[in-house]
Design an enzyme around this catalytic site. Structure first.
Site, PDB file in Angstrom:
ATOM      1  CB  SER A 334      -0.380   0.292   0.922  1.00 28.59           C
ATOM      2  OG  SER A 334      -1.933   0.944   0.790  1.00 28.59           O
ATOM      3  CG  HIS A 336       6.101   2.888   4.472  1.00 31.39           C
ATOM      4  ND1 HIS A 336       6.898   2.341   5.177  1.00 31.39           N
ATOM      5  CD2 HIS A 336       6.209   4.162   5.153  1.00 31.39           C
ATOM      6  CE1 HIS A 336       7.818   2.822   5.628  1.00 31.39           C
ATOM      7  NE2 HIS A 336       8.060   4.123   5.657  1.00 31.39           N
ATOM      8  CB  CYS A 337       5.140  -0.662  -0.346  1.00 31.90           C
ATOM      9  SG  CYS A 337       4.422  -1.580   0.961  1.00 31.90           S
ATOM     10  CB  VAL A 338       4.072   2.680  -4.037  1.00 30.95           C
ATOM     11  CG1 VAL A 338       3.143   1.356  -4.011  1.00 30.95           C
ATOM     12  CG2 VAL A 338       2.955   3.439  -3.026  1.00 30.95           C
TER      13      VAL A 338
END
Length: 356
Positions: A334, A336-338
């Site tokens: 989500s 934070h990952c991107v």
């Protein structure tokens, strides 16, 4: 642009350290999703959620957006018209810049970066283009940087800005990343590179997380002294026991001064979500902290509102904003990952350092 090798002075030796996410940003870096196959047919929905995320971030700080080809740039420009976005044309395999992008370090008002190796969480996907992202970012900024031979993903490490890091054994200690590194070896490496005085370890993460249990899907620092950690309410759920073990471990941990942390429980989504490859790992812990805001993933779930209620008091002075992430989670991550934050400060060019 100055390159430093492992034989040259380390970031810590030169006074650099990794600032916490809540420190002021110069910009946020993201990539634009482009491969419908990687998104299991959900690309249109993912792009819609990306556009809402980027437009929200761009209200508060500049966005640096990497687009891999003409179609991607055209689509992004159409959806992001008038947003505070700078476009970069660069080859990408995927969009998980928290892991494939650089980790920035700061000394006073000077900012450099570290180019770690990226191997798509142990060779699970194509990664050759994504492994070039930190070098591209350094070139685009004209920023001095360190080239490291170790594999390290930003989503696998949390820092509190006061010398403490937090990670999971299930991720860092896999034999597909750095098989020769022990817990002590990682502690020494992250002391030299990111300025960490103390590295803390949890056991593992969420069921069916293809990152092998990144810390940013379960437990996050929200200040130097406070952590939020995911909990599962259903004792029959596979996530219940590992989240309880993490909670108990966190309550025994202390900061660099030996003081216990304040630990706040954050619910996981109530509904079980299934994707093309089995259970998905939705979590509210994958929020992103920026200049004056926090964006929190929402999944059309009964616990969406509760998660926002838990997080809002923890971020005084910031707007805590829930945004849809139901399509994005189909790819396994989500907000934070991107995202990858670039700390505020002047670009450090490294000219004053004599290289070996």
């Amino acid at each position: 642009m100055t390159h430093f090798s492992p034989a040259d002075p380390s970031p810590h030796a030169l006074g650099f350290a990794m600032p916490p996410e809540w420190a002021p940003h110069a910009a946020t870096w993201l990539g634009w999703p482009a491969d419908d196959e990687l998104w299991f047919g959900h690309l249109a929905g993912v792009r819609s959620e990306f556009a809402e995320l980027i437009k929200t971030i761009a209200r508060f700080e500049p966005v640096q957006l990497i687009v891999r080809d003409e179609e991607s740039e055209r689509d992004a420009r159409l959806r992001l018209e008038d947003a505070n976005v700078t476009y970069h044309r660069q080859a990408l395999d995927d969009v998980w810049l928290r892991d494939s992008g650089p980790i920035f370090v700061r000394r006073g008002q000077q900012v450099g970066l570290i180019n770690w190796r990226f191997n798509a969480w142990g060779g699970k996907f194509e990664f050759e283009n994504d492994n070039q992202v930190p070098e591209y970012v350094a070139g685009a900024l004209g920023m001095a940087h360190w080239d490291r031979p170790e594999v390290l993903e930003g989503g696998g490490l949390e820092v509190n800005g006061a010398g403490v890091g937090l990670t999971t054994r299930s991720c860092f200690l896999t034999d597909t990343r750095n098989p020769d590194l022990t817990e002590a070896g990682y502690a020494a490496l992250l002391q030299q590179t990111l300025g960490l005085e103390k590295l803390l370890w949890l056991g593992g993460g969420l069921e069916n997380d293809h990152t092998d249990g990144h810390i940013d899907t379960i437990t996050r620092f929200v200040s130097e002294t406070t952590l939020v950690t995911s909990v599962e309410s259903d004792p029959d759920d596979a996530n219940f026991a590992p989240m309880q073990r993490n909670l108990a471990a966190l309550r025994e941990m202390t900061d660099a001064s030996g003081q216990p942390f304040t630990v706040v429980e954050l619910p996981l989504p109530a509904a079980r979500l299934e994707g093309a490859e089995g259970r998905l790992p939705p979590t509210y812990a994958n929020f992103y902290i920026g200049n004056g805001f926090v964006v929190v993933p929402q999944y059309h779930d009964a616990n969406d509102k509760k998660a926002l209620e838990v997080l809002r008091p923890l971020f005084p002075g910031r707007q805590v904003i829930g945004l849809p992430s139901r399509q994005l989670i189909e790819g396994g991550g989500s907000f934070h990952c991107v995202t990858q934050q670039q700390p505020a400060g002047e670009v450090w060019r490294g000219k004053e350092v004599e290289l070996s």
